[in-house]
Each structure stands twice: as C-alpha cells, then as structure tokens.
Motif scaffolding. Structure first.
Motif, PDB file in Angstrom:
ATOM      1  N   ILE A 143     -10.773  -2.008   0.013  1.00 26.04           N
ATOM      2  CA  ILE A 143     -10.746  -1.255  -1.240  1.00 26.04           C
ATOM      3  C   ILE A 143      -9.290  -0.941  -1.575  1.00 26.04           C
ATOM      4  O   ILE A 143      -8.563  -0.358  -0.764  1.00 26.04           O
ATOM      5  CB  ILE A 143     -11.536   0.053  -1.112  1.00 26.04           C
ATOM      6  CG1 ILE A 143     -13.004  -0.231  -0.784  1.00 26.04           C
ATOM      7  CG2 ILE A 143     -11.409   0.891  -2.381  1.00 26.04           C
ATOM      8  CD1 ILE A 143     -13.771   0.999  -0.359  1.00 26.04           C
ATOM      9  N   ILE A 144      -8.857  -1.330  -2.762  1.00 23.22           N
ATOM     10  CA  ILE A 144      -7.486  -1.068  -3.203  1.00 23.22           C
ATOM     11  C   ILE A 144      -7.551  -0.380  -4.558  1.00 23.22           C
ATOM     12  O   ILE A 144      -7.968  -0.986  -5.560  1.00 23.22           O
ATOM     13  CB  ILE A 144      -6.667  -2.365  -3.287  1.00 23.22           C
ATOM     14  CG1 ILE A 144      -6.634  -3.062  -1.918  1.00 23.22           C
ATOM     15  CG2 ILE A 144      -5.251  -2.070  -3.785  1.00 23.22           C
ATOM     16  CD1 ILE A 144      -5.938  -4.409  -1.930  1.00 23.22           C
ATOM     17  N   VAL A 197      -9.854   9.996   2.882  1.00 26.98           N
ATOM     18  CA  VAL A 197     -10.480   9.860   4.206  1.00 26.98           C
ATOM     19  C   VAL A 197     -11.589   8.818   4.152  1.00 26.98           C
ATOM     20  O   VAL A 197     -11.670   7.922   5.014  1.00 26.98           O
ATOM     21  CB  VAL A 197     -11.029  11.219   4.696  1.00 26.98           C
ATOM     22  CG1 VAL A 197     -11.888  11.027   5.947  1.00 26.98           C
ATOM     23  CG2 VAL A 197      -9.879  12.186   4.984  1.00 26.98           C
ATOM     24  N   ASP A 198     -12.439   8.917   3.151  1.00 27.73           N
ATOM     25  CA  ASP A 198     -13.553   7.972   3.025  1.00 27.73           C
ATOM     26  C   ASP A 198     -13.047   6.537   2.884  1.00 27.73           C
ATOM     27  O   ASP A 198     -13.578   5.611   3.518  1.00 27.73           O
ATOM     28  CB  ASP A 198     -14.419   8.325   1.818  1.00 27.73           C
ATOM     29  CG  ASP A 198     -15.215   9.611   2.022  1.00 27.73           C
ATOM     30  OD1 ASP A 198     -15.384  10.028   3.190  1.00 27.73           O
ATOM     31  OD2 ASP A 198     -15.671  10.185   1.020  1.00 27.73           O
ATOM     32  N   ILE A 199     -12.014   6.350   2.066  1.00 23.99           N
ATOM     33  CA  ILE A 199     -11.492   5.004   1.832  1.00 23.99           C
ATOM     34  C   ILE A 199     -10.815   4.464   3.089  1.00 23.99           C
ATOM     35  O   ILE A 199     -11.006   3.287   3.453  1.00 23.99           O
ATOM     36  CB  ILE A 199     -10.516   5.010   0.641  1.00 23.99           C
ATOM     37  CG1 ILE A 199     -11.300   5.212  -0.661  1.00 23.99           C
ATOM     38  CG2 ILE A 199      -9.710   3.702   0.589  1.00 23.99           C
ATOM     39  CD1 ILE A 199     -10.433   5.409  -1.877  1.00 23.99           C
ATOM     40  N   PHE A 250     -13.199  -0.226   8.695  1.00 23.41           N
ATOM     41  CA  PHE A 250     -14.425  -0.989   8.974  1.00 23.41           C
ATOM     42  C   PHE A 250     -14.330  -2.390   8.365  1.00 23.41           C
ATOM     43  O   PHE A 250     -14.697  -3.392   8.994  1.00 23.41           O
ATOM     44  CB  PHE A 250     -15.635  -0.242   8.418  1.00 23.41           C
ATOM     45  CG  PHE A 250     -16.928  -0.997   8.537  1.00 23.41           C
ATOM     46  CD1 PHE A 250     -17.662  -0.975   9.717  1.00 23.41           C
ATOM     47  CD2 PHE A 250     -17.410  -1.747   7.464  1.00 23.41           C
ATOM     48  CE1 PHE A 250     -18.848  -1.682   9.827  1.00 23.41           C
ATOM     49  CE2 PHE A 250     -18.599  -2.449   7.563  1.00 23.41           C
ATOM     50  CZ  PHE A 250     -19.318  -2.425   8.752  1.00 23.41           C
ATOM     51  N   ARG A 251     -13.819  -2.459   7.154  1.00 20.73           N
ATOM     52  CA  ARG A 251     -13.726  -3.747   6.472  1.00 20.73           C
ATOM     53  C   ARG A 251     -12.705  -4.659   7.138  1.00 20.73           C
ATOM     54  O   ARG A 251     -12.907  -5.878   7.218  1.00 20.73           O
ATOM     55  CB  ARG A 251     -13.385  -3.534   4.995  1.00 20.73           C
ATOM     56  CG  ARG A 251     -14.509  -2.851   4.224  1.00 20.73           C
ATOM     57  CD  ARG A 251     -14.217  -2.792   2.739  1.00 20.73           C
ATOM     58  NE  ARG A 251     -15.311  -2.137   2.019  1.00 20.73           N
ATOM     59  CZ  ARG A 251     -15.583  -2.341   0.731  1.00 20.73           C
ATOM     60  NH1 ARG A 251     -14.851  -3.189   0.030  1.00 20.73           N
ATOM     61  NH2 ARG A 251     -16.582  -1.712   0.150  1.00 20.73           N
ATOM     62  N   ILE A 252     -11.610  -4.096   7.605  1.00 21.70           N
ATOM     63  CA  ILE A 252     -10.618  -4.900   8.327  1.00 21.70           C
ATOM     64  C   ILE A 252     -11.224  -5.474   9.597  1.00 21.70           C
ATOM     65  O   ILE A 252     -11.100  -6.676   9.871  1.00 21.70           O
ATOM     66  CB  ILE A 252      -9.372  -4.044   8.634  1.00 21.70           C
ATOM     67  CG1 ILE A 252      -8.579  -3.784   7.344  1.00 21.70           C
ATOM     68  CG2 ILE A 252      -8.481  -4.730   9.675  1.00 21.70           C
ATOM     69  CD1 ILE A 252      -7.493  -2.746   7.487  1.00 21.70           C
ATOM     70  N   LEU A 253     -11.900  -4.645  10.359  1.00 22.63           N
ATOM     71  CA  LEU A 253     -12.523  -5.106  11.602  1.00 22.63           C
ATOM     72  C   LEU A 253     -13.529  -6.219  11.337  1.00 22.63           C
ATOM     73  O   LEU A 253     -13.643  -7.172  12.122  1.00 22.63           O
ATOM     74  CB  LEU A 253     -13.209  -3.932  12.307  1.00 22.63           C
ATOM     75  CG  LEU A 253     -13.920  -4.265  13.620  1.00 22.63           C
ATOM     76  CD1 LEU A 253     -12.922  -4.667  14.703  1.00 22.63           C
ATOM     77  CD2 LEU A 253     -14.760  -3.090  14.097  1.00 22.63           C
ATOM     78  N   ASN A 254     -14.243  -6.117  10.220  1.00 17.92           N
ATOM     79  CA  ASN A 254     -15.300  -7.079   9.900  1.00 17.92           C
ATOM     80  C   ASN A 254     -14.863  -8.150   8.911  1.00 17.92           C
ATOM     81  O   ASN A 254     -15.691  -8.885   8.373  1.00 17.92           O
ATOM     82  CB  ASN A 254     -16.525  -6.329   9.375  1.00 17.92           C
ATOM     83  CG  ASN A 254     -17.205  -5.511  10.458  1.00 17.92           C
ATOM     84  OD1 ASN A 254     -17.968  -6.042  11.254  1.00 17.92           O
ATOM     85  ND2 ASN A 254     -16.910  -4.215  10.505  1.00 17.92           N
TER      86      ASN A 254
END
Length: 255
Positions: free
Chosen positions: A238-239, A221-223, A229-233
């Motif tokens: 994180i992989i 869930v956290d990832i 958020f990272r995609i939007l920005n």
C-alpha cells in the motif's frame, strides 16, 4: 505481526554473538506478538559482509532451536544491502538476497549521505522487477535535513522502512521527530525493529507501535503492519499519496 528487518543471526555481524542471545531476542519477539522475522544481516557494509550461504546456515541453526522448543515463530532469509555501484549486478546474479524470497530488497544508505548513483541504482533495481526498500531513512542525515531526497527515491519506485527504535525515541528526540514527520507525509511504508541485541539495540517493536498509537497515528500502524505482511507474502504494498512538504518547514532540495 511480522518484523521485516532484524539482526538476529548469531556471530555474523553486529547483532547477537551467541545462539543463546539470538534465542533471547526471539523469545521476546514472541512475547510482543511477532510470528515471523526476516533476518537481515549486513552485506557489503564497510564493517560486515555476511554472504547468503552463511545467512541460510545460521537460520537453519536457529530453526532447529525454535522447533526444539516448539516456539510459534518462523525465521526467513534476507540481507540489509549497503548500496554500491555493483548492487544491481549482484542482485541479478543471485549473489544477494531479497526479503523472504520476495520482490522486495532491503537497501541501506550511508548514515551521513546519499551516494550520487543512488537514484540510478534504484531505477535499475525496478527494471529487474524488484522493489527497493530504503532502510531507516529517518537516520540518514541528508534525508533528515531535507525529506525531498527520500521523496525522489519513492517517486522512482522505492518504498521506505522506518525503525521501531527511532519512533520509540531510542536514537534521540530529533530522530523521533523526523520519524513522525516522515510518517505524516506518507514517506515511509513498512516497519522493522532493526534489533541487534537486548541492551544496546533492543527490539522495541511494540513500544514503537504504542508510541504511534498514543500520538494518533493509528492509520500508519495499520498500513505498516499490513505492508509487512504483504512484503513477506510478495504482494503489492500500500502506497499512499505523498504529502506536500512546505518549503518553510524543510530545507530546499539540494541539486
């Protein structure tokens, strides 16, 4: 929270028919804690083909309604792109949209298979300095039967997005089970509602997250939320290291 895959634009594909229906979905999203939605209507799908100009036009209409009522949510542009031979050329020409003007591109596979050219298209998208995001792999028959097909795409540089309704059981127990197996093997990286309507294809964003939490997938869930958020920005996702898929558990990979 951010929803990176949603069919909320009125009257363009198999999502809501009217702006009123769109606003009902948006208001429910706000209640669930969503602050940003990337609108991803179908493009080059056998049934729907929503051009970029129409995406922006409909987002402007929704934004006017959102601002009118001072609602705390922002709608961003994207498309769910059905993979085809010419995907790379159309992406390079600016004919199709990435997610919220980022490097991330939402790619849809057919539900019943994986085209032979998929791996090549994924590699060529990477060469454009863009990152393919495979939409709802848990609902692809070939991947469900043998997740190593998804593993190959990820090893080639793609990431994958799981759907809230799949996790919540909306598509049945088999899809739900497959979803958890993909989560447990780090084969999915982002999370989207893929909402189409309030009734037939509901939001279920919070319900899917709650199911994961109840079944002790708190790290996932956290990832997922962080990667959204990272995609939007337009930041690096994180992989995690992919899991070792036992041959006794899955079908052997097709050649």
């Amino acid at each position: 929270m951010i929803d990176i895959h949603a069919h909320i634009l009125p009257g363009v594909d198999d999502g809501p028919n009217t702006i009123e229906e769109s606003m009902e979905i948006i208001k429910l999203a706000i209640e669930e804690g969503i602050t940003d939605i990337i609108a991803t209507p179908h493009v080059y799908n056998p049934h729907y083909n929503v051009p970029a100009e129409l995406v922006y036009e409909k987002i402007n209409l929704l934004t006017l309604e959102i601002n009118k009522y001072e609602l705390p949510i922002t709608i961003h542009a994207g498309q769910e792109i059905r993979i085809q031979h010419s995907t790379v050329e159309k992406l390079s020409d600016g004919e199709i949209l990435a997610l919220a003007k980022s490097r991330y591109v939402l790619i849809e596979l057919p539900n019943d298979g994986i085209p032979l050219y998929t791996e090549q298209v994924i590699q060529r998208i990477i060469q454009l300095d863009k990152i393919p995001v495979i939409a709802h792999p848990e609902r692809n028959r070939i991947i469900a039967n043998n997740p190593q097909h998804l593993m190959k795409l990820i090893n080639n540089g793609a990431i994958a997005q799981i759907t809230a309704g799949s996790v919540a059981g909306h598509f049945g127990k088999n899809v739900q089970k497959t979803s958890l197996q993909l989560v447990d093997n780090n084969l999915v990286h982002a999370y989207g509602s893929d909402v189409h309507s309030l009734k037939n294809r509901p939001l279920l964003f919070d319900e899917g997250l709650s199911y994961l939490e109840k079944h002790k997938r708190l790290d996932a869930v956290d990832i997922f939320l962080e990667n959204n958020f990272r995609i939007l920005n337009n930041r690096e996702a994180i992989i995690l290291e992919l899991g070792e898929i036992p041959s006794s558990k899955w079908w052997k990979i097709f050649h």
